[in-house]
Design a protein around this motif. Structure first.
Motif, PDB file in Angstrom:
ATOM      1  N   SER A 180     -21.133  -3.685  19.626  1.00  0.00           N
ATOM      2  CA  SER A 180     -20.470  -2.407  19.913  1.00  0.00           C
ATOM      3  C   SER A 180     -20.311  -1.535  18.669  1.00  0.00           C
ATOM      4  O   SER A 180     -20.103  -0.320  18.777  1.00  0.00           O
ATOM      5  N   GLY A 181     -20.389  -2.113  17.483  1.00  0.00           N
ATOM      6  CA  GLY A 181     -20.440  -1.300  16.274  1.00  0.00           C
ATOM      7  C   GLY A 181     -19.251  -1.382  15.347  1.00  0.00           C
ATOM      8  O   GLY A 181     -19.416  -1.342  14.137  1.00  0.00           O
ATOM      9  N   GLU A 182     -18.029  -1.425  15.890  1.00  0.00           N
ATOM     10  CA  GLU A 182     -16.889  -1.358  14.982  1.00  0.00           C
ATOM     11  C   GLU A 182     -16.680  -2.679  14.264  1.00  0.00           C
ATOM     12  O   GLU A 182     -16.799  -3.746  14.862  1.00  0.00           O
ATOM     13  N   LEU A 183     -16.383  -2.594  12.977  1.00  0.00           N
ATOM     14  CA  LEU A 183     -16.089  -3.793  12.216  1.00  0.00           C
ATOM     15  C   LEU A 183     -14.676  -4.257  12.552  1.00  0.00           C
ATOM     16  O   LEU A 183     -13.737  -3.469  12.584  1.00  0.00           O
ATOM     17  N   PHE A 199     -14.076  -0.283  -2.529  1.00  0.00           N
ATOM     18  CA  PHE A 199     -14.403  -1.405  -1.669  1.00  0.00           C
ATOM     19  C   PHE A 199     -15.900  -1.623  -1.711  1.00  0.00           C
ATOM     20  O   PHE A 199     -16.679  -0.683  -1.637  1.00  0.00           O
ATOM     21  N   PHE A 226     -19.004  -3.900   0.034  1.00  0.00           N
ATOM     22  CA  PHE A 226     -19.411  -4.778   1.119  1.00  0.00           C
ATOM     23  C   PHE A 226     -20.750  -5.428   0.789  1.00  0.00           C
ATOM     24  O   PHE A 226     -21.587  -4.848   0.090  1.00  0.00           O
ATOM     25  N   GLY A 227     -20.955  -6.618   1.331  1.00  0.00           N
ATOM     26  CA  GLY A 227     -22.263  -7.238   1.272  1.00  0.00           C
ATOM     27  C   GLY A 227     -23.183  -6.629   2.314  1.00  0.00           C
ATOM     28  O   GLY A 227     -22.785  -5.742   3.080  1.00  0.00           O
ATOM     29  N   THR A 228     -24.397  -7.107   2.359  1.00  0.00           N
ATOM     30  CA  THR A 228     -25.385  -6.585   3.306  1.00  0.00           C
ATOM     31  C   THR A 228     -25.245  -7.208   4.691  1.00  0.00           C
ATOM     32  O   THR A 228     -25.917  -6.793   5.616  1.00  0.00           O
ATOM     33  N   TYR A 271     -11.094   6.720   5.745  1.00  0.00           N
ATOM     34  CA  TYR A 271     -12.312   6.506   4.961  1.00  0.00           C
ATOM     35  C   TYR A 271     -13.542   6.887   5.776  1.00  0.00           C
ATOM     36  O   TYR A 271     -13.570   6.718   6.999  1.00  0.00           O
ATOM     37  N   TYR A 326     -17.646   5.782   5.726  1.00  0.00           N
ATOM     38  CA  TYR A 326     -18.671   4.887   5.209  1.00  0.00           C
ATOM     39  C   TYR A 326     -20.004   5.266   5.822  1.00  0.00           C
ATOM     40  O   TYR A 326     -20.077   5.724   6.958  1.00  0.00           O
ATOM     41  N   GLN A 331     -23.575   3.347   6.849  1.00  0.00           N
ATOM     42  CA  GLN A 331     -24.216   2.048   7.024  1.00  0.00           C
ATOM     43  C   GLN A 331     -25.684   2.253   7.353  1.00  0.00           C
ATOM     44  O   GLN A 331     -26.029   2.732   8.433  1.00  0.00           O
ATOM     45  N   LYS A 350     -30.114  -2.892   6.384  1.00  0.00           N
ATOM     46  CA  LYS A 350     -30.385  -3.796   5.267  1.00  0.00           C
ATOM     47  C   LYS A 350     -29.758  -3.352   3.947  1.00  0.00           C
ATOM     48  O   LYS A 350     -30.180  -3.794   2.881  1.00  0.00           O
ATOM     49  N   LYS A 351     -28.771  -2.487   4.014  1.00  0.00           N
ATOM     50  CA  LYS A 351     -28.053  -2.075   2.804  1.00  0.00           C
ATOM     51  C   LYS A 351     -26.568  -2.319   2.998  1.00  0.00           C
ATOM     52  O   LYS A 351     -26.076  -2.313   4.136  1.00  0.00           O
ATOM     53  N   PRO A 352     -25.831  -2.518   1.915  1.00  0.00           N
ATOM     54  CA  PRO A 352     -24.373  -2.672   2.073  1.00  0.00           C
ATOM     55  C   PRO A 352     -23.752  -1.386   2.583  1.00  0.00           C
ATOM     56  O   PRO A 352     -24.285  -0.294   2.352  1.00  0.00           O
ATOM     57  N   LEU A 353     -22.621  -1.526   3.246  1.00  0.00           N
ATOM     58  CA  LEU A 353     -21.865  -0.333   3.602  1.00  0.00           C
ATOM     59  C   LEU A 353     -21.548   0.433   2.323  1.00  0.00           C
ATOM     60  O   LEU A 353     -21.137  -0.140   1.319  1.00  0.00           O
ATOM     61  N   LEU A 409     -19.201   3.229   0.641  1.00  0.00           N
ATOM     62  CA  LEU A 409     -17.990   4.032   0.756  1.00  0.00           C
ATOM     63  C   LEU A 409     -18.306   5.444   0.289  1.00  0.00           C
ATOM     64  O   LEU A 409     -18.796   5.640  -0.824  1.00  0.00           O
ATOM     65  N   ASN A 452     -17.413   9.235  -3.758  1.00  0.00           N
ATOM     66  CA  ASN A 452     -18.356   8.372  -4.467  1.00  0.00           C
ATOM     67  C   ASN A 452     -19.731   9.023  -4.607  1.00  0.00           C
ATOM     68  O   ASN A 452     -20.715   8.558  -4.048  1.00  0.00           O
ATOM     69  N   LEU A 460     -25.707   4.881  10.464  1.00  0.00           N
ATOM     70  CA  LEU A 460     -24.465   4.761  11.233  1.00  0.00           C
ATOM     71  C   LEU A 460     -23.323   5.167  10.319  1.00  0.00           C
ATOM     72  O   LEU A 460     -23.177   4.625   9.221  1.00  0.00           O
ATOM     73  N   LEU A 496     -19.438   5.296   9.735  1.00  0.00           N
ATOM     74  CA  LEU A 496     -18.236   4.609  10.186  1.00  0.00           C
ATOM     75  C   LEU A 496     -17.004   5.226   9.563  1.00  0.00           C
ATOM     76  O   LEU A 496     -16.975   5.522   8.370  1.00  0.00           O
ATOM     77  N   PHE A 548     -11.746  -0.196  11.638  1.00  0.00           N
ATOM     78  CA  PHE A 548     -12.920   0.657  11.780  1.00  0.00           C
ATOM     79  C   PHE A 548     -13.078   1.194  13.196  1.00  0.00           C
ATOM     80  O   PHE A 548     -12.697   0.544  14.180  1.00  0.00           O
ATOM     81  N   GLY A 549     -13.695   2.365  13.267  1.00  0.00           N
ATOM     82  CA  GLY A 549     -14.140   2.911  14.540  1.00  0.00           C
ATOM     83  C   GLY A 549     -15.520   2.378  14.876  1.00  0.00           C
ATOM     84  O   GLY A 549     -16.125   1.655  14.079  1.00  0.00           O
ATOM     85  N   PRO A 550     -16.037   2.744  16.052  1.00  0.00           N
ATOM     86  CA  PRO A 550     -17.336   2.230  16.499  1.00  0.00           C
ATOM     87  C   PRO A 550     -18.518   2.910  15.830  1.00  0.00           C
ATOM     88  O   PRO A 550     -19.646   2.442  15.951  1.00  0.00           O
TER      89      PRO A 550
END
Lengths: 113, 114
Positions: A42-45, A101, A103-105, B33, B35, B37, B40-43, B45, B58, B88, B90, B105-107
């Motif tokens: 659904s997308g949201e973390l 912050f 994040f990893g991949t 915030y 972000y 996305q 294959k890359k990190p989120l 910010l 940033n 995407l 976020l 987070f939102g969707p």
């Protein structure tokens, strides 16, 4: 260099198997926080856990457990007796003083019924 | 409505268009915030707002322009985007800014730039 490394891009396990997701971080700060998030289709973390750098106790929450080891800069996440609903992308994240912050991949976990 | 909502969920725009992404949080949080996305890359910010004031930017290109009219709403205005901006986007919120607080987070908005 990446601040947060999740070397496992994709993992597939059969339902009821245990699986460990690896996370290695890099920071020069003594005060930092580590997080795990789950991203379903659904997308949201979805927030799972936060751990501060002064608390190395492992934590267990139901089928989930986390192993924080400062000596190896790792914060690994284990799912015991995996279920199909655990299928998602899992992200490890690091926060440093201020508002940064990292994040990893992400690791994409597929649990096969 | 609960949590963090984002509209639209999907957006296709040409490089000369102007559009806006909207985010709303119903959690009583004071920090928000944006972000990005990409596959294959990190989120990444992009922006942080605390009580409607921008506290982090940033190195985001000026073709992305955030706006936070109050602590519950956050916008991302888009203009003259490039195909590599497809991603995407976020939105997230936390009780306060800073490293201590987990984010909700939102969707996301799936943006495609043609």
């Amino acid at each position: 260099a990446q601040k947060v490394t999740q070397a496992q891009t994709e993992i597939s396990v059969v339902e009821k198997e245990d699986v460990t997701l690896d996370c290695v971080y890099e920071t020069r700060d003594t005060t930092y926080y580590l997080f795990w998030y789950k991203q379903p289709p659904s997308g949201e973390l979805v927030f799972l856990i936060r751990r501060n750098s002064f608390d190395e106790q492992n934590e267990i929450s139901g089928r989930y457990s986390w192993n924080f080891q400062k000596s190896t800069s790792s914060f690994n996440f284990t799912i015991t007796a995996s279920q199909v609903v655990d299928s998602a992308v899992y992200f490890c994240a690091l926060s440093e003083p201020g508002n940064q912050f990292y994040f990893g991949t992400g690791t994409s976990l597929t649990v096969i019924p | 409505e609960t949590g963090v909502t984002q509209t639209p969920r999907h957006l296709v725009m040409g490089m000369t268009n102007k559009k806006s992404l909207k985010c709303e949080q119903h959690l009583g949080h004071n920090a928000m915030y944006w972000y990005k996305q990409s596959a294959k890359k990190p989120l990444e910010l992009m922006f942080v707002y605390s009580l409607e004031e921008r506290v982090e930017n940033n190195s985001v290109p000026s073709r992305f322009s955030p706006e936070c009219p109050n602590s519950s709403h956050l916008f991302l205005h888009l203009h003259t985007l490039q195909p590599e901006d497809s991603a995407l986007y976020l939105c997230a919120s936390s009780l306060y800014p800073g490293q201590t607080y987990e984010q909700y987070f939102g969707p996301g908005t799936r943006l495609t730039v043609t």
